[in-house]
Write an enzyme that holds these catalytic residues in place. Structure first.
Site, short mmCIF file in Angstrom:
data_model
loop_
_atom_site.label_atom_id
_atom_site.label_comp_id
_atom_site.label_asym_id
_atom_site.label_seq_id
_atom_site.Cartn_x
_atom_site.Cartn_y
_atom_site.Cartn_z
N LYS A 81 0.85 -1.19 0.00
CA LYS A 81 0.00 0.00 0.00
C LYS A 81 0.89 1.25 0.00
O LYS A 81 1.90 1.29 0.72
CB LYS A 81 -0.89 -0.02 1.25
CG LYS A 81 -1.98 1.05 1.28
CD LYS A 81 -2.84 0.86 2.54
CE LYS A 81 -3.99 1.85 2.61
NZ LYS A 81 -4.81 1.66 3.84
N SER A 156 -9.65 1.49 2.95
CA SER A 156 -8.80 2.22 2.04
C SER A 156 -7.75 1.37 1.33
O SER A 156 -7.18 1.82 0.33
CB SER A 156 -8.10 3.34 2.79
OG SER A 156 -7.22 2.80 3.78
N SER A 180 -9.70 -0.79 7.24
CA SER A 180 -9.13 -0.59 5.90
C SER A 180 -8.41 -1.79 5.31
O SER A 180 -8.05 -1.77 4.13
CB SER A 180 -8.18 0.61 5.91
OG SER A 180 -8.91 1.81 5.83
#
Lengths: 494, 492
Positions: A81, A156, A180
C-alpha cells in the site's frame, strides 16, 4: 498442482524457490505479465516496480545458487500500500500533496518482508491518506473490484485487496485504521488481518490516526497470512508503541485442531445486516460448529457508539498528523505566494481532496478549546467502555464473530455523496481498532454474486486463535478458492 | 540615581509588581529528545537532522532516557516532586520552524510539580520562589533570514535545533520586582550549571525567559490584569523589560485606563515592549495526548538514583563556605555562582590552609583574568595546586605579595608553576638582615636631607626610605625586614 504460477500461494512459491524448482525471476516475470494483462481493467496499483523487482529477483537467485538459505518468503511477489515508505521511491499516500516526495527510509514492515525474501512488485492505490472505504477517494484514480468493475473494491487498502484477488500477487500489505484491511478483503474475497495494536511496527507507515493504525497483510489463504504475520510482527525500537512481546510461529497455530474453540456472536448488533450477507454469516458459523467449535451469544452494548467514537478519535489525530503537509519542506507547494498563511492555505486546499479536508476540519473542531471535553475526551471514555465490552465478551469466548461488513461491495459513486452512509460501512470493523484487538476477515461465500466476509476478533495479541480458527474454516470450506471472473470477460474499463 | 530610576522607585512606593517567570532551558544531552541526532550548537545548517526530527511522514519519536534523567536532576535540584507518570502531549500550530505542525510537549501531566528556588531575602536572609511545574518538550528549528546569497528573496530554516530537549520551569507569581527576577534567574542558572543540566548560554539561546507581569496597588489582595512578555534573551533585558512594562502598566492605570491581557514582545533596541497578540488572538493549541509515545513512567528507584547523583547545590555550598571556611557571605556568594569556580576555590583553600587568602586570589585575580580573557575556568592554565603553592610562597616569606602578582601573571600566560618562575627569575625575597643592611646603609648615606627631616620629626618619611630600598633590590626586599632595619638605623 496448478501449472499457472500466479495461482500459487506464497507458501508454494517459497517451497519452489527453496527447492530450486522455480527461480525468483521466473516467478516475478509471471506475476508482472499477469499484472500487465489485468491491471488496466482494475487499476490496483499506482506504480509497478518492474525493474527493481526483477533486479532483486535475479540477485536472490544468484544468492540461492551460491548456497544462501531461502528466506521464509523467498521469491514471493508482494504489493505494498502506498503509505508504506520505501527508500527513494515515491510514496504518495494517494495524495497530490506528496507530489514528488521520495522518502529517505524504508518502513520496518516492508524491510522485514524484503529481508525474508519477498519482492515488492508495485505500490497499491488507496483512499487518500487511508481516509475512505471505497478507494474512490484516491487523489489519482479509483480502483475497481475484480469481481465486478462497476463496484468498489472497498478501502482504504482497496488496491492491495484487488491486486491479491486478481492474482497480481499472492500477498499484499495494507493498513487498517477502522477496517481498511478487513473491509476491502471482504469485498474482494481475500483474507485480511489487522494485527493487535502494537504488534507490527508503524515506523515508516505514514500516519492517519496514530492510536488506531496498524499494518497488516492480505492474502488468499490463512496459511499465507500466518507465514507473513510471523515475519511482520515483533517489537521495533523505532516505534515506542510496538509491544515487547514474543511472536509465536503462527504457521504452527494454523495446523491445530479446533477442539474447544468458543465463538461469540453479538446477535443484538447484527440487525442491519443485509439478508444474503447474514445468511452467509450463519452458514459460516455452521461450518465452524460442524468442525468442532461451539457458538455462544455475547453482548457488546457500546458497539452502536463505535462509529461516532471512531470518527472523533481518528479525525482528531489525523488533523494533527496531517499538519506537516504545509508546503514548507516537501511535496506540493502552491506557487507564487509571498504570504505565509496564504501559502499554507492554498497549498493544503490544492493538495488535499475533499474527504481529507472534511476530516481535518472535523478533527480540528473536536480538539478545539471549549469542545475538547464534549467530544475528544468523551470519545476516549467511550473507547474505554468498548474495550471493556470486549474484555467481558472474551470471558465467555475465544473469538467474536460478525460479518465483516453489513453488505457486499457497493456500486462506484453510490455512497460518495453521503459521507455518513460511507462511515456506517465501518460499523463492524472500527471496534477492533478502538479496542486495539486483532481482527481477521475471511471470505465466506457470495451474496448476490459478490464476496462477503466473516470477521473474527480476538483478545489483544491473540492473533494465534484467530489464525487457528480461520485455518479450520478454510479446511472445511472452499470459499477462498472462488476466483473473480477474468477481466477480459467483463471488458477493459476506461 | 538617574531620573528614570528615581521615578521607577517612586512608583514602586505605590504599586507592587507581581511577576512570574517561565524559563526554557536546553538540556545538555548528547542527542536530541526523540532521535539520535547530536544535540550540538553551531554546526552548519541542517547537518544534525534525520527523518524523526525533520518530521518526515512515517517517522516516529523515541524518548531519550538521558534527557529525562537530566530533567529529573533539574526537578530534584529545585525541590520539585517528580511525578510517577507524566503524559506527552501535542501542541498544534503552524510555523515553518515546526516540521510536524505540532510540538511534542507535556501539558496536563508534567514531569514534576511544586518546588522552590532560594533567593537572597531581606536582612541577609533567604526567600523561596515557588515553582509550579517543570515539563519537558522539544525545541523548534530556527528561521534564517539573513547571511545567505538568497536572503533578499527568501528565508531558510535550520532544523539542527529542532528536537533538542528543553525543560520549561514555571514559577508561581512570587516575584515582586525586576530585582527579584534577576536574583531568581541567577540562582536558577547557578543550579542548572551545578547539576550540569544546561549550559545556560543565553546568547546561544540555551536559556530563554518569558515573564508574566501585573501590578496592583500596595495593600491590594487581588492581582491586576497580567501581560506576558516574550523575547527576554539576557538577564539585563529581563530587568529592563520588566521595569519598562511595570512603568507602562502603572501609567495606563494612573491615566484611568485598564491593562489589557495580551502578549507583548520586548524590543531591546527600542527599550520597550509592544503588543504582539491580544487574548482573543491567542493560539488555540488543541493539546491532546501524543499517541506515538506511551506515558512516561518514572520509578521510585530512578528518582532515588538521580537524587543521589546530585552534587551539593549552591545555597548549601554557600552556607558551608561561610560556616566551614569562615568566608564573608559576599565571598561565598561569588565563589558558589559556578560549581567549577567553587571547586577551584576549595582546592586552593585545601592547598594553602588559608581560606580567606584563597578566596582573595580566586576572586581578585583568577576571576578578573578570566573575565579579561573571556575564558572559562576550565581553560585556566593556573591549576589550583600551583596557585596554592604561590600563596604558600608568600606566607612562607619566600616572595613578597607584590612579586607574587607578577609571578601570577607569568603563571597565567605560561602555565608554569610558581617555584620555577621564582627561581629562574631570581625573585626570592631578601629577608636576610645582613644582606639588606648594606643597602639600607647606602640609602641613608645618599640621602642626608631626608635623614635629617625624619630625625627632625617627619616620621612619615619612613615610607620613602622603604621605597628606595625596594627600588635598589628590584622589589625583592622583604618590606617588613627593611622597615625594621631602617627604624633601627634612623632611630638610633
Amino acid at each position: 498442482m496448478s501449472p499457472v504460477l500466479t495461482d500459487l500461494t506464497a507458501a508454494e512459491i517459497r517451497r519452489r524457490v527453496a527447492s530450486r524448482e522455480a527461480s525468483c525471476e521466473e516467478l516475478i516475470r509471471a506475476h508482472l505479465d499477469r499484472l500487465a494483462a489485468v491491471e488496466p481493467a482494475i487499476g490496483a496499483l499506482l506504480v509497478t516496480l518492474e525493474d527493481r523487482a526483477l533486479d532483486r529477483a535475479r540477485a536472490q537467485d544468484r544468492a540461492l545458487a551460491a548456497g544462501a538459505e531461502a528466506g521464509p518468503l523467498a521469491g514471493v511477489p508482494v504489493v505494498v500500500k502506498d503509505l508504506l515508505n520505501i527508500t527513494g521511491l515515491a510514496t504518495t499516500c494517494g495524495s497530490r500533496i506528496l507530489e514528488g516526495y521520495r522518502p529517505p527510509f524504508t518502513a520496518t514492515a516492508v524491510a522485514r518482508l524484503e529481508d525474508a525474501g519477498a519482492i515488492v512488485i508495485g505500490k497499491a492505490n488507496m483512499d487518500e491518506f487511508a481516509m475512505g472505504s471505497s478507494t474512490e477517494r484516491s487523489g489519482f484514480r479509483p480502483t475497481r473490484n475484480p469481481w465486478d468493475p462497476t463496484r468498489v473494491p472497498g478501502g482504504s487498502s482497496g488496491g492491495s485487496a484487488a491486486a491479491v484477488a486478481a492474482h497480481m500477487a499472492p500477498m499484499a500489505l495494507g493498513s487498517d485504521t477502522g477496517g481498511s484491511i478487513r473491509q476491502p478483503a471482504a469485498f474482494c474475497g481475500v483474507v485480511g488481518l489487522k494485527p493487535s495494536y502494537g504488534r507490527v511496527s508503524r515506523y515508516g507507515l505514514v500516519a492517519f490516526a496514530s492510536s488506531l493504525d496498524q499494518v497488516g497483510p492480505l492474502a488468499r489463504t490463512v496459511d499465507d497470512i500466518a507465514r507473513v504475520a510471523t515475519v511482520l510482527c515483533g517489537q521495533d525500537p523505532r516505534d515506542s508503541t510496538s509491544a515487547a512481546l514474543d511472536v509465536p510461529d503462527f504457521a504452527a497455530a494454523v495446523a491445530r485442531e479446533p477442539e474447544g474453540l468458543r465463538i461469540g456472536v453479538p446477535w443484538a448488533v447484527l440487525e442491519g445486516v443485509e439478508t444474503e450477507t447474514l445468511a452467509r454469516f450463519r452458514e459460516a458459523l455452521g461450518s465452524l460448529e460442524a468442525a468442532g467449535a461451539s457458538v455462544v451469544e455475547v453482548e457488546l452494548p457500546h458497539l452502536p457508539h463505535a462509529v461516532a467514537t471512531y470518527y472523533i478519535v481518528a479525525t482528531a489525530e489525523a488533523s494533527s498528523n496531517l499538519a506537516r503537509y504545509d508546503g514548507v519542506r516537501y511535496g506540493h507547494r502552491a506557487p507564487g505566494i509571498i504570504d505565509l498563511e496564504e501559502m499554507y492555505g492554498r497549498t493544503r486546499d490544492e493538495g488535499f481532496g475533499p474527504e481529507v479536508k472534511r476530516r481535518v476540519i472535523l478533527g480540528t473542531f473536536v480538539l478545539s478549546s471549549g469542545y475538547y471535553d464534549a467530544y475528544y475526551l468523551r470519545a476516549q471514555k467511550v473507547r474505554t467502555l468498548i474495550r471493556r465490552d470486549f474484555e467481558r465478551a472474551f470471558e465467555s469466548c475465544d473469538a467474536v464473530a460478525t460479518p465483516t461488513t453489513p453488505t457486499a461491495a457497493f456500486r462506484m459513486g453510490e455512497k460518495t455523496a453521503d459521507p455518513l452512509q460511507m462511515y456506517l460501512e465501518d460499523i463492524f470493523t472500527v471496534p477492533a481498532n478502538l479496542a486495539g484487538i486483532p481482527g481477521l476477515s475471511l471470505p465466506c461465500g457470495l451474496a448476490g454474486g459478490l464476496p462477503v466476509g466473516l470477521q473474527l476478533l480476538g483478545r489483544p495479541f491473540d492473533e494465534e486463535t484467530l489464525l487457528h480458527c480461520g485455518a479450520v474454516f478454510q479446511r472445511v470450506t472452499r470459499h477462498h478458492e472462488l476466483t473473480p471472473p477474468e477481466p477480459s470477460s467483463t471488458g477493459q474499463q476506461a | 540615581m538617574t531620573v528614570a530610576e528615581q521615578s521607577f522607585s517612586g512608583l514602586l512606593a505605590e504599586y507592587e509588581p507581581v511577576i512570574g517567570l517561565e524559563v526554557h532551558a536546553q538540556l545538555l544531552t548528547r542527542t536530541k529528545l526523540f532521535c539520535s541526532c547530536p544535540n550540538r550548537f553551531g554546526d552548519p545548517p541542517n547537518t544534525n537532522v534525520c527523518p524523526v526530527c525533520l518530521g518526515l511522514p512515517g517517522a516516529l519519536p523515541v524518548l531519550s532516557r538521558e534527557a529525562v534523567s537530566l530533567a529529573m536532576r533539574a526537578a530534584l535540584a529545585t525541590h520539585c516532586t517528580v511525578q510517577e507518570e507524566s503524559i506527552w502531549a501535542r501542541k498544534n500550530y503552524f510555523y515553518p520552524d515546526l516540521p510536524k505542525g505540532y510540538q511534542i510537549s507535556q501539558y496536563e501531566k508534567p514531569l514534576a510539580l511544586e518546588g522552590w528556588v532560594e533567593i537572597p531575602g531581606e536582612g541577609g536572609g533567604t526567600r523561596r520562589v515557588r515553582l509550579q511545574r517543570i515539563h519537558m518538550e522539544e525545541d523548534a528549528g530556527k528561521l534564517l533570514h539573513e547571511g545567505f546569497p538568497w536572503s533578499a528573496e527568501k528565508s531558510g530554516v535550520d532544523f539542527n535545533r529542532g528536537g533538542v530537549p528543553l525543560i520549561e520551569m514555571v514559577t508561581h507569581p512570587d516575584l515582586r520586582g525586576p530585582e527579584d527576577a534577576f536574583e531568581y534567574l541567577s540562582a536558577l542558572k547557578a543550579i542548572l550549571l551545578y547539576i550540569e543540566a544546561s549550559d545556560c548560554n543565553m546568547e546561544e539561546g540555551s536559556l530563554r525567559c518569558d515573564a508574566n507581569v501585573s501590578v496592583r496597588r500596595r495593600g491590594a489582595e487581588a492581582y491586576g490584569t497580567r501581560t506576558e512578555i516574550k523575547n527576554l534573551n539576557s538577564f539585563r533585558h529581563v530587568a529592563r523589560a520588566l521595569e519598562h512594562e511595570i512603568a507602562r502598566q502603572v501609567a495606563v492605570i494612573e491615566s484611568g485606563g485598564e491593562v489589557v491581557q495580551e502578549t507583548r514582545l520586548w524590543n531591546a533596541d527600542r527599550g520597550e515592549t509592544a503588543s504582539m497578540r491580544s487574548k482573543e488572538e491567542a493560539h488555540d493549541y488543541r493539546y491532546f495526548p501524543e499517541p506515538d509515545l506511551p506515558p512516561l513512567r518514572v520509578t521510585a528507584e530512578w528518582t532515588e538514583e538521580v537524587q543521589h547523583s546530585l552534587p551539593e547545590l549552591p545555597p548549601e555550598r554557600r552556607r558551608r563556605f561561610t560556616e566551614e571556611h569562615g568566608l564573608p557571605d559576599y565571598d561565598a556568594g561569588v565563589l558558589t555562582q559556578s560549581r567549577a569556580v567553587a571547586d577551584y576555590f576549595e582546592s586552593v583553600a585545601r592547598e594553602t590552609g588559608d581560606a580567606k587568602a584563597a578566596s582573595n586570589w580566586v576572586m581578585n585575580d583568577v576571576l578578573r583574568k578570566l573575565k579579561e580573557d573571556d575564558a572559562d575556568i576550565a581553560e585556566c592554565r593556573v591549576t589550583p595546586e600551583s596557585l596554592g603553592r604561590l600563596v604558600k610562597l608568600i606566607e612562607g616569606g619566600t616572595i613578597s605579595g607584590k612579586i607574587a602578582k607578577d609571578v601570577f601573571e607569568k603563571m597565567w600566560t605560561s602555565g608554569e608553576g610558581p617555584q620555577a618562575i621564582v627561581e629562574r627569575e631570581g625573585l626570592v625575597q631578601l629577608s636576610d638582615e645582613d644582606a639588606l643592611q648594606a643597602t639600607v646603609a647606602e640609602v641613608l648615606e645618599a640621602s642626608p636631607d631626608q635623614v635629617a627631616a625624619y630625625r627632625g620629626g617627619k616620621k612619615a618619611a619612613i615610607g620613602w626610605f622603604v621605597g628606595q630600598v625596594m627600588k635598589k633590590t628590584g622589589g625583592k626586599a622583604n618590606p617588613r625586614v627593611v622597615n625594621t632595619l631602617l627604624k633601627k638605623a634612623l632611630d638610633s
